[in-house]
Design an enzyme around this catalytic site. Sequence first.
Site, PDB file in Angstrom:
ATOM      1  N   ASP A 186      33.092 -34.623  25.603  1.00 13.20           N
ATOM      2  CA  ASP A 186      34.666 -34.575  26.513  1.00 13.20           C
ATOM      3  C   ASP A 186      35.198 -33.187  26.359  1.00 13.20           C
ATOM      4  OD1 ASP A 186      34.960 -36.334  28.246  1.00 13.20           O
ATOM      5  OD2 ASP A 186      36.189 -37.543  26.819  1.00 13.20           O
ATOM      6  N   LYS A 205      28.957 -45.341  32.884  1.00 16.92           N
ATOM      7  CA  LYS A 205      28.952 -44.727  31.165  1.00 16.92           C
ATOM      8  C   LYS A 205      28.075 -45.319  30.754  1.00 16.92           C
ATOM      9  CE  LYS A 205      33.226 -41.764  30.965  1.00 16.92           C
ATOM     10  NZ  LYS A 205      34.572 -43.047  30.834  1.00 16.92           N
ATOM     11  N   GLN A 257      38.584 -43.442  26.121  1.00 21.90           N
ATOM     12  CA  GLN A 257      38.712 -43.315  27.595  1.00 21.90           C
ATOM     13  C   GLN A 257      40.439 -42.749  27.140  1.00 21.90           C
ATOM     14  OE1 GLN A 257      36.461 -43.055  30.264  1.00 21.90           O
ATOM     15  NE2 GLN A 257      38.696 -43.438  31.097  1.00 21.90           N
TER      16      GLN A 257
HETATM   17  N1  GUN Z   1      40.258 -40.411  31.619  1.00 25.49           N
HETATM   18  C1  GUN Z   1      39.934 -39.565  33.313  1.00 25.49           C
HETATM   19  N2  GUN Z   1      38.228 -38.837  32.722  1.00 25.49           N
HETATM   20  C2  GUN Z   1      38.110 -39.038  31.561  1.00 25.49           C
HETATM   21  C3  GUN Z   1      37.280 -37.958  31.500  1.00 25.49           C
HETATM   22  O1  GUN Z   1      36.863 -37.112  31.430  1.00 25.49           O
HETATM   23  N3  GUN Z   1      37.372 -38.407  29.914  1.00 25.49           N
HETATM   24  C4  GUN Z   1      38.359 -38.949  29.125  1.00 25.49           C
HETATM   25  N4  GUN Z   1      37.652 -39.485  28.051  1.00 25.49           N
HETATM   26  N5  GUN Z   1      38.687 -40.395  29.370  1.00 25.49           N
HETATM   27  C5  GUN Z   1      39.280 -39.249  31.090  1.00 25.49           C
END
Ligand code: GUN
Length: 282
Positions: free
Chosen positions: A121, A54, A98
Amino acid sequence: MSATIIDGKQVSASIREELARRTAELKARHGLIPGIGVVLVGEDPASQSYVKSKERTAEELGFYSKTHRVPVETSEAEVLRLVEEFNRDPKIHGILVQLPLPPHINENAVIYAIDPKKDVDGFHPVNIGRLHMGEECFVPCTPNGVIELLDRTGVELKGKNAVVVGRSNIVGKPVSMLLLSRHATVTICHSRTRDLAAECRRADVLVAAVGKARLITAEMIKPGAVVIDVGVNRVDGKLVGDVDFEGAAKVASAITPVPGGVGPMTIAMLMKNTLLAAERTL
Ligand code: GUN
């Protein structure tokens, strides 16, 4: 028959190019730089690797990015404080905590604390509600990536039977809602579904998002179906999807590989949401 391989790497690269162009334009016209704030609790290797990609992608697109890496024993109150700090920071347009979080932290409490206008998200109940109502919202990244792949592959969804295997809040439920909004007839299957194979065989578009390695075999696929594999499972150190790719590719008309299918789309969609969040402040 041998299926067309849907190349998520290539599609995501062309989306990132578009985003970089729009980001440069936003800077030139309005002096605005999209900013993304990330909170990573603990040292889970998969989470660390996601967060690193990211950061790399954000930099590549010309975004501002700030990551709080905090130890696994960090309290819920401290995580909430970091979210609040991002909520108030005008340089941050998108916030991502996350997941998964360690068990002593209430994940929902953290999700509820994110300003819905910065919830890139799409996990906050306001955005989930708006998605179900068909209103403008932040669409969760992986489901958004699935739809984008289908669109860019030229798959027509109207009137088609779409079967989603998996009912998670992150993928199964939102992708079902998006397919419905595209006028597909949607079936959601899960661990208690009585005859999974029979349900899957009715699918013109099959989305597998259960997290069970190679659960979906060739016999479960209707000849000519489009198969989207969201699964990421580690088997003997190798990444495999929820679909038995070798067998399925002989029956399907198009299929996403793992890795290199849906995976690369998720981060591209996160960046797209962050750019949108920045544009919406104008
Ligand atoms: N963990 C696995 N996929 C995701 C996601 O799309 N967003 C977040 N914040 N955590 C994750």
